[in-house]
Design a protein around this motif. Sequence first.
Motif, PDB file in Angstrom:
ATOM      1  N   ALA A   1       0.814  -1.214   0.000  1.00  0.00           N
ATOM      2  CA  ALA A   1       0.000   0.000   0.000  1.00  0.00           C
ATOM      3  C   ALA A   1       0.847   1.262   0.000  1.00  0.00           C
ATOM      4  O   ALA A   1       0.352   2.343  -0.320  1.00  0.00           O
ATOM      5  CB  ALA A   1      -0.935  -0.010   1.211  1.00  0.00           C
ATOM      6  N   HIS A   2       2.125   1.133   0.375  1.00  0.00           N
ATOM      7  CA  HIS A   2       3.011   2.292   0.445  1.00  0.00           C
ATOM      8  C   HIS A   2       4.094   2.260  -0.629  1.00  0.00           C
ATOM      9  O   HIS A   2       5.094   2.962  -0.530  1.00  0.00           O
ATOM     10  CB  HIS A   2       3.675   2.362   1.830  1.00  0.00           C
ATOM     11  N   LEU A   3       3.878   1.457  -1.664  1.00  0.00           N
ATOM     12  CA  LEU A   3       4.915   1.287  -2.670  1.00  0.00           C
ATOM     13  C   LEU A   3       5.307   2.598  -3.360  1.00  0.00           C
ATOM     14  O   LEU A   3       6.508   2.844  -3.559  1.00  0.00           O
ATOM     15  CB  LEU A   3       4.478   0.242  -3.697  1.00  0.00           C
ATOM     16  N   PRO A   4       4.381   3.471  -3.749  1.00  0.00           N
ATOM     17  CA  PRO A   4       4.804   4.742  -4.358  1.00  0.00           C
ATOM     18  C   PRO A   4       5.701   5.567  -3.429  1.00  0.00           C
ATOM     19  O   PRO A   4       6.701   6.147  -3.876  1.00  0.00           O
ATOM     20  CB  PRO A   4       3.477   5.459  -4.637  1.00  0.00           C
ATOM     21  N   GLN A   5       5.374   5.616  -2.140  1.00  0.00           N
ATOM     22  CA  GLN A   5       6.190   6.350  -1.176  1.00  0.00           C
ATOM     23  C   GLN A   5       7.570   5.705  -1.027  1.00  0.00           C
ATOM     24  O   GLN A   5       8.588   6.391  -0.929  1.00  0.00           O
ATOM     25  CB  GLN A   5       5.475   6.382   0.174  1.00  0.00           C
ATOM     26  N   ILE A   6       7.605   4.377  -1.001  1.00  0.00           N
ATOM     27  CA  ILE A   6       8.873   3.664  -0.880  1.00  0.00           C
ATOM     28  C   ILE A   6       9.766   3.968  -2.077  1.00  0.00           C
ATOM     29  O   ILE A   6      10.957   4.268  -1.940  1.00  0.00           O
ATOM     30  CB  ILE A   6       8.623   2.146  -0.762  1.00  0.00           C
ATOM     31  N   LYS A   7       9.186   3.899  -3.267  1.00  0.00           N
ATOM     32  CA  LYS A   7       9.960   4.171  -4.479  1.00  0.00           C
ATOM     33  C   LYS A   7      10.506   5.600  -4.482  1.00  0.00           C
ATOM     34  O   LYS A   7      11.679   5.822  -4.827  1.00  0.00           O
ATOM     35  CB  LYS A   7       9.094   3.944  -5.712  1.00  0.00           C
ATOM     36  N   GLU A   8       9.686   6.549  -4.105  1.00  0.00           N
ATOM     37  CA  GLU A   8      10.132   7.943  -4.112  1.00  0.00           C
ATOM     38  C   GLU A   8      11.297   8.147  -3.160  1.00  0.00           C
ATOM     39  O   GLU A   8      12.260   8.870  -3.473  1.00  0.00           O
ATOM     40  CB  GLU A   8       8.965   8.862  -3.739  1.00  0.00           C
ATOM     41  N   TYR A   9      11.229   7.533  -1.989  1.00  0.00           N
ATOM     42  CA  TYR A   9      12.320   7.683  -1.028  1.00  0.00           C
ATOM     43  C   TYR A   9      13.598   7.030  -1.542  1.00  0.00           C
ATOM     44  O   TYR A   9      14.677   7.642  -1.497  1.00  0.00           O
ATOM     45  CB  TYR A   9      11.927   7.074   0.315  1.00  0.00           C
ATOM     46  N   LEU A  10      13.506   5.806  -2.031  1.00  0.00           N
ATOM     47  CA  LEU A  10      14.698   5.084  -2.466  1.00  0.00           C
ATOM     48  C   LEU A  10      15.321   5.717  -3.712  1.00  0.00           C
ATOM     49  O   LEU A  10      16.541   5.666  -3.895  1.00  0.00           O
ATOM     50  CB  LEU A  10      14.357   3.618  -2.749  1.00  0.00           C
ATOM     51  N   ARG A  11      14.498   6.304  -4.562  1.00  0.00           N
ATOM     52  CA  ARG A  11      15.024   6.944  -5.775  1.00  0.00           C
ATOM     53  C   ARG A  11      16.024   8.024  -5.433  1.00  0.00           C
ATOM     54  O   ARG A  11      17.067   8.174  -6.077  1.00  0.00           O
ATOM     55  CB  ARG A  11      13.880   7.527  -6.601  1.00  0.00           C
ATOM     56  N   GLY A  12      15.740   8.795  -4.388  1.00  0.00           N
ATOM     57  CA  GLY A  12      16.644   9.855  -3.979  1.00  0.00           C
ATOM     58  C   GLY A  12      16.942  10.800  -5.117  1.00  0.00           C
ATOM     59  O   GLY A  12      16.028  11.309  -5.778  1.00  0.00           O
ATOM     60  N   SER A  13      18.234  11.019  -5.374  1.00  0.00           N
ATOM     61  CA  SER A  13      18.644  11.907  -6.465  1.00  0.00           C
ATOM     62  C   SER A  13      19.329  11.129  -7.587  1.00  0.00           C
ATOM     63  O   SER A  13      20.141  11.678  -8.330  1.00  0.00           O
ATOM     64  CB  SER A  13      19.599  12.983  -5.925  1.00  0.00           C
TER      65      SER A  13
ATOM     66  N   GLY B   1      -8.389 -12.188  -8.789  1.00  0.00           N
ATOM     67  CA  GLY B   1      -8.609 -12.361 -10.218  1.00  0.00           C
ATOM     68  C   GLY B   1      -7.859 -11.397 -11.107  1.00  0.00           C
ATOM     69  O   GLY B   1      -7.861 -11.560 -12.326  1.00  0.00           O
ATOM     70  N   VAL B   2      -7.184 -10.396 -10.516  1.00  0.00           N
ATOM     71  CA  VAL B   2      -6.504  -9.403 -11.361  1.00  0.00           C
ATOM     72  C   VAL B   2      -5.060  -9.184 -10.960  1.00  0.00           C
ATOM     73  O   VAL B   2      -4.323  -8.487 -11.658  1.00  0.00           O
ATOM     74  CB  VAL B   2      -7.244  -8.038 -11.312  1.00  0.00           C
ATOM     75  N   ALA B   3      -4.612  -9.741  -9.851  1.00  0.00           N
ATOM     76  CA  ALA B   3      -3.241  -9.509  -9.401  1.00  0.00           C
ATOM     77  C   ALA B   3      -2.671 -10.794  -8.827  1.00  0.00           C
ATOM     78  O   ALA B   3      -3.411 -11.646  -8.328  1.00  0.00           O
ATOM     79  CB  ALA B   3      -3.207  -8.408  -8.338  1.00  0.00           C
ATOM     80  N   CYS B   4      -1.345 -10.934  -8.934  1.00  0.00           N
ATOM     81  CA  CYS B   4      -0.685 -12.072  -8.297  1.00  0.00           C
ATOM     82  C   CYS B   4      -0.007 -11.584  -7.026  1.00  0.00           C
ATOM     83  O   CYS B   4       0.303 -10.395  -6.893  1.00  0.00           O
ATOM     84  CB  CYS B   4       0.333 -12.722  -9.227  1.00  0.00           C
ATOM     85  N   TYR B   5       0.235 -12.520  -6.110  1.00  0.00           N
ATOM     86  CA  TYR B   5       0.806 -12.113  -4.825  1.00  0.00           C
ATOM     87  C   TYR B   5       2.207 -11.553  -4.968  1.00  0.00           C
ATOM     88  O   TYR B   5       2.639 -10.748  -4.154  1.00  0.00           O
ATOM     89  CB  TYR B   5       0.816 -13.290  -3.853  1.00  0.00           C
ATOM     90  N   HIS B   6       2.898 -11.932  -6.028  1.00  0.00           N
ATOM     91  CA  HIS B   6       4.270 -11.482  -6.178  1.00  0.00           C
ATOM     92  C   HIS B   6       4.362  -9.976  -6.431  1.00  0.00           C
ATOM     93  O   HIS B   6       5.412  -9.376  -6.252  1.00  0.00           O
ATOM     94  CB  HIS B   6       4.951 -12.276  -7.289  1.00  0.00           C
ATOM     95  N   SER B   7       3.258  -9.360  -6.838  1.00  0.00           N
ATOM     96  CA  SER B   7       3.262  -7.904  -6.964  1.00  0.00           C
ATOM     97  C   SER B   7       3.410  -7.250  -5.601  1.00  0.00           C
ATOM     98  O   SER B   7       3.947  -6.147  -5.490  1.00  0.00           O
ATOM     99  CB  SER B   7       1.966  -7.427  -7.637  1.00  0.00           C
ATOM    100  N   LYS B   8       2.949  -7.926  -4.550  1.00  0.00           N
ATOM    101  CA  LYS B   8       3.112  -7.395  -3.199  1.00  0.00           C
ATOM    102  C   LYS B   8       4.505  -7.710  -2.659  1.00  0.00           C
ATOM    103  O   LYS B   8       5.144  -6.876  -2.018  1.00  0.00           O
ATOM    104  CB  LYS B   8       2.037  -7.989  -2.274  1.00  0.00           C
ATOM    105  N   VAL B   9       4.977  -8.937  -2.930  1.00  0.00           N
ATOM    106  CA  VAL B   9       6.304  -9.333  -2.475  1.00  0.00           C
ATOM    107  C   VAL B   9       7.383  -8.483  -3.139  1.00  0.00           C
ATOM    108  O   VAL B   9       8.470  -8.309  -2.599  1.00  0.00           O
ATOM    109  CB  VAL B   9       6.532 -10.834  -2.763  1.00  0.00           C
ATOM    110  N   GLY B  10       7.077  -7.904  -4.294  1.00  0.00           N
ATOM    111  CA  GLY B  10       8.039  -7.058  -4.990  1.00  0.00           C
ATOM    112  C   GLY B  10       8.551  -5.912  -4.138  1.00  0.00           C
ATOM    113  O   GLY B  10       9.693  -5.459  -4.315  1.00  0.00           O
ATOM    114  N   ALA B  11       7.739  -5.434  -3.216  1.00  0.00           N
ATOM    115  CA  ALA B  11       8.186  -4.351  -2.333  1.00  0.00           C
ATOM    116  C   ALA B  11       9.346  -4.817  -1.468  1.00  0.00           C
ATOM    117  O   ALA B  11      10.277  -4.047  -1.193  1.00  0.00           O
ATOM    118  CB  ALA B  11       7.029  -3.872  -1.460  1.00  0.00           C
TER     119      ALA B  11
END
Length: 336
Positions: free
Chosen positions: A61-73, A133-143
């Motif tokens: 649920a926080h993947l966009p925030q996680i990506k933004e932080y890790l991206r840094g500069s 029916g529309v997502a696999c669990y690995h999309s969550k594990v990707g975080a």
Amino acid sequence: MKIAFVGKGGSGKTTLSSLFIRHLAAAGRPVIAVDADINQHLGPALGLTDAQAAQLPSLGAHLPQIKEYLRGSNPRIGAAAEMIKTTPPGRGSRLLRIVEENPVYAACARPVALDEGSVRLLVTGTFTEEDLGVACYHSKVGAVELLLNHLVDGPDEYLVTDMTAGSDSFASGLFTRFDLTFLVAEPTRKGISVYRQYKEYARDFGVALRVVGNKVQNEDDLAYLRREVGGDLLAAFGQSAWVRRLEQGAEPALDTLEPENRAVLEALRGQADAAFQLRDPGRYTAQAVDFHLRNAESWGNAKAGVDLATQVDPSFVLEQAALAHAAAADPAGTPA
């Protein structure tokens, strides 16, 4: 160091991973616990009520925030939305450490007090009605994979992950992100079958794998595991009245765990510490890049709308970059 627990569903991997986490915390070691199983039971195994576990924030649920932080500069990543689960760090990326405070932990990690010590718990989250029916669990594990690609850990620091059951771990590159993988095996044909399959899949990736027997009732069970597993067998966890009380909802003190079973947990810690000394930062980074390029070509480029191969910083090695950063931050050589 990064530790994974895998095994057949019902083998007891969540129970053993939670006991190992408790054992580390009782020794005063900093621990991050990660529940990456589709069946989210690690929180209750660490003493949370079902209601408390249901309130844990999910990494997905926080993947966009996680990506933004890790991206840094990082100049190679134009926007957080262009990051996928395998995006490797490069110069300018923010790196995570076990012992620190950061926005990712603030949003997603929750402290869990144990009878001896405490840990921080991260969970991938369960399937929702919207996922069916529309997502696999690995999309969550990707975080989790993204976090581990950006995690710098040291000796006597532990990240322990309760993984998905069986061979599901191989649906992503996450299985290569650990210094040591403990496979929990019951002394049964099914338990041994999962072990053989896991070892075969992991063979070409340099995965350090040790087997922990569980639900071992007698010498015949132990002899069976030794015959089928051979030198991969590290230890065997026997029948435990302590575990039975825990599974019934009690919260027995860890120091009342059977001495022979407590010795198994110490054997696991010793093996983990030894594996840390053998880690190869160059190979770890190269594997992250390899899986990223595979995912980019397979589906990532189409999803992101850009060539994700350009995200790879060819001169970047995770731990070397972290050491250089620490030295620059503190030229005197004291801990930064």
